[in-house]
Scaffold this motif. Structure first.
Motif, PDB file in Angstrom:
ATOM      1  N   GLU A  22      -1.713   9.509   7.280  1.00 50.38           N
ATOM      2  CA  GLU A  22      -1.102   8.309   7.640  1.00 50.38           C
ATOM      3  C   GLU A  22      -0.034   8.422   8.342  1.00 50.38           C
ATOM      4  O   GLU A  22       0.362   7.693   9.557  1.00 50.38           O
ATOM      5  N   LEU A  23       0.902   8.998   7.631  1.00 49.55           N
ATOM      6  CA  LEU A  23       2.307   9.106   8.201  1.00 49.55           C
ATOM      7  C   LEU A  23       2.334   9.790   9.236  1.00 49.55           C
ATOM      8  O   LEU A  23       3.085   9.708  10.414  1.00 49.55           O
ATOM      9  N   THR A  24       1.674  10.960   9.538  1.00 48.68           N
ATOM     10  CA  THR A  24       1.682  11.762  10.431  1.00 48.68           C
ATOM     11  C   THR A  24       1.063  11.019  11.729  1.00 48.68           C
ATOM     12  O   THR A  24       1.577  11.190  13.042  1.00 48.68           O
ATOM     13  N   PHE A  25      -0.009  10.497  11.493  1.00 55.31           N
ATOM     14  CA  PHE A  25      -0.759   9.884  12.681  1.00 55.31           C
ATOM     15  C   PHE A  25      -0.610   8.412  13.340  1.00 55.31           C
ATOM     16  O   PHE A  25      -0.978   7.883  14.001  1.00 55.31           O
ATOM     17  N   ASP A  26       0.164   7.758  12.131  1.00 55.83           N
ATOM     18  CA  ASP A  26       0.649   6.178  12.263  1.00 55.83           C
ATOM     19  C   ASP A  26       1.933   6.253  11.792  1.00 55.83           C
ATOM     20  O   ASP A  26       2.230   5.058  11.169  1.00 55.83           O
ATOM     21  N   TRP A  27       2.957   6.933  12.255  1.00 54.51           N
ATOM     22  CA  TRP A  27       4.227   6.912  11.779  1.00 54.51           C
ATOM     23  C   TRP A  27       4.962   5.623  11.986  1.00 54.51           C
ATOM     24  O   TRP A  27       5.566   5.068  11.051  1.00 54.51           O
ATOM     25  N   GLU A  28       4.856   5.093  13.261  1.00 49.01           N
ATOM     26  CA  GLU A  28       5.578   3.947  13.472  1.00 49.01           C
ATOM     27  C   GLU A  28       5.332   2.578  12.532  1.00 49.01           C
ATOM     28  O   GLU A  28       6.040   2.069  12.073  1.00 49.01           O
ATOM     29  N   ARG A  29       3.961   2.495  12.255  1.00 49.42           N
ATOM     30  CA  ARG A  29       3.617   1.286  11.387  1.00 49.42           C
ATOM     31  C   ARG A  29       3.929   1.598  10.098  1.00 49.42           C
ATOM     32  O   ARG A  29       4.691   0.821   9.481  1.00 49.42           O
ATOM     33  N   CYS A  30       3.700   2.634   9.631  1.00 51.50           N
ATOM     34  CA  CYS A  30       4.085   3.109   8.390  1.00 51.50           C
ATOM     35  C   CYS A  30       5.333   3.148   7.774  1.00 51.50           C
ATOM     36  O   CYS A  30       6.042   2.702   6.961  1.00 51.50           O
ATOM     37  N   SER A  31       6.229   3.657   8.572  1.00 48.65           N
ATOM     38  CA  SER A  31       7.578   3.886   8.392  1.00 48.65           C
ATOM     39  C   SER A  31       8.338   2.425   8.547  1.00 48.65           C
ATOM     40  O   SER A  31       9.174   2.067   7.925  1.00 48.65           O
ATOM     41  N   GLU A  80       0.967  -1.161  -0.111  1.00 48.57           N
ATOM     42  CA  GLU A  80      -0.131  -0.035  -0.093  1.00 48.57           C
ATOM     43  C   GLU A  80       1.030   1.341   0.115  1.00 48.57           C
ATOM     44  O   GLU A  80       2.122   1.166   0.219  1.00 48.57           O
ATOM     45  N   THR A  81       0.311   2.326  -0.280  1.00 49.28           N
ATOM     46  CA  THR A  81       1.123   3.633  -0.283  1.00 49.28           C
ATOM     47  C   THR A  81       0.407   4.475   0.947  1.00 49.28           C
ATOM     48  O   THR A  81      -0.485   4.150   1.541  1.00 49.28           O
ATOM     49  N   ASN A 105       6.947  -0.465   7.805  1.00 51.48           N
ATOM     50  CA  ASN A 105       6.603  -1.190   6.773  1.00 51.48           C
ATOM     51  C   ASN A 105       7.606  -0.598   5.389  1.00 51.48           C
ATOM     52  O   ASN A 105       7.695  -1.351   4.651  1.00 51.48           O
ATOM     53  N   ILE A 106       7.855   0.562   5.409  1.00 53.56           N
ATOM     54  CA  ILE A 106       8.756   0.904   4.290  1.00 53.56           C
ATOM     55  C   ILE A 106      10.185   0.485   4.589  1.00 53.56           C
ATOM     56  O   ILE A 106      10.663   0.243   3.450  1.00 53.56           O
ATOM     57  N   ASP A 107      10.553   0.796   5.703  1.00 59.11           N
ATOM     58  CA  ASP A 107      11.768  -0.053   6.020  1.00 59.11           C
ATOM     59  C   ASP A 107      11.737  -1.303   5.627  1.00 59.11           C
ATOM     60  O   ASP A 107      12.903  -1.831   5.170  1.00 59.11           O
ATOM     61  N   ALA A 108      10.821  -2.139   5.854  1.00 60.32           N
ATOM     62  CA  ALA A 108      10.627  -3.390   5.620  1.00 60.32           C
ATOM     63  C   ALA A 108      10.701  -3.727   3.929  1.00 60.32           C
ATOM     64  O   ALA A 108      11.312  -4.740   3.582  1.00 60.32           O
ATOM     65  N   ALA A 109      10.060  -2.855   3.502  1.00 57.18           N
ATOM     66  CA  ALA A 109      10.132  -2.859   1.770  1.00 57.18           C
ATOM     67  C   ALA A 109      11.300  -2.718   1.180  1.00 57.18           C
ATOM     68  O   ALA A 109      11.846  -3.336   0.310  1.00 57.18           O
ATOM     69  N   TRP A 110      12.304  -1.763   1.838  1.00 60.37           N
ATOM     70  CA  TRP A 110      13.582  -1.487   1.242  1.00 60.37           C
ATOM     71  C   TRP A 110      14.457  -2.754   1.451  1.00 60.37           C
ATOM     72  O   TRP A 110      15.197  -2.910   0.771  1.00 60.37           O
ATOM     73  N   ALA A 111      14.175  -3.335   2.656  1.00 63.25           N
ATOM     74  CA  ALA A 111      15.205  -4.546   3.054  1.00 63.25           C
ATOM     75  C   ALA A 111      14.765  -5.621   2.087  1.00 63.25           C
ATOM     76  O   ALA A 111      15.692  -6.355   1.913  1.00 63.25           O
TER      77      ALA A 111
END
Length: 112
Positions: free
Chosen positions: A46-55, A40-41, A57-63
């Motif tokens: 979403e980033l402002t209010f759910d930073w921990e989950r979203c960020s 998902e994008t 997930n993005i870190d995991a995608a890069w991995a």
């Protein structure tokens, strides 16, 4: 007199000058989604209010393509590949090339 020392800034240089923000992470989510690395994008809210989950997930995608990303809400993100710090542009290029090449013969598919 005309100024001839004008240079265009890359997105990485611009992020450093502006101090960065969650917009970079939002853009990463869209690029990683297009490459099939993220399910998902994420938008600004979403980033402002759910930073921990979203960020995370993005870190995991890069991995998935061998890149360690440290997403940061206020500052520019940090990207590492094979233990070396790289620019965001380099990280995106590596991700694109990895997804185009796909798994190599003799190597297990990603995620296995």
């Amino acid at each position: 007199m005309k100024n001839t020392n004008i240079r265009d800034l890359t997105i990485d240089q611009l992020g450093i000058v502006s101090g960065g923000n969650e917009i970079e992470t939002q853009d990463d989510s869209h690029k990683l989604f297009k490459l099939g690395l993220l399910d998902e994008t994420y938008n600004d809210g979403e980033l402002t209010f759910d930073w921990e989950r979203c960020s995370s997930n993005i870190d995991a995608a890069w991995a998935k393509v061998g890149i360690t990303c440290v997403t940061r809400f206020v500052y520019v993100n940090l990207y590492y590949y094979e233990g070396k710090k790289i620019t965001r542009s380099e990280a995106l290029e590596i991700a694109k090339n990895t997804m185009i090449k796909g798994p190599q013969i003799g190597n297990p598919p990603m995620g296995q």
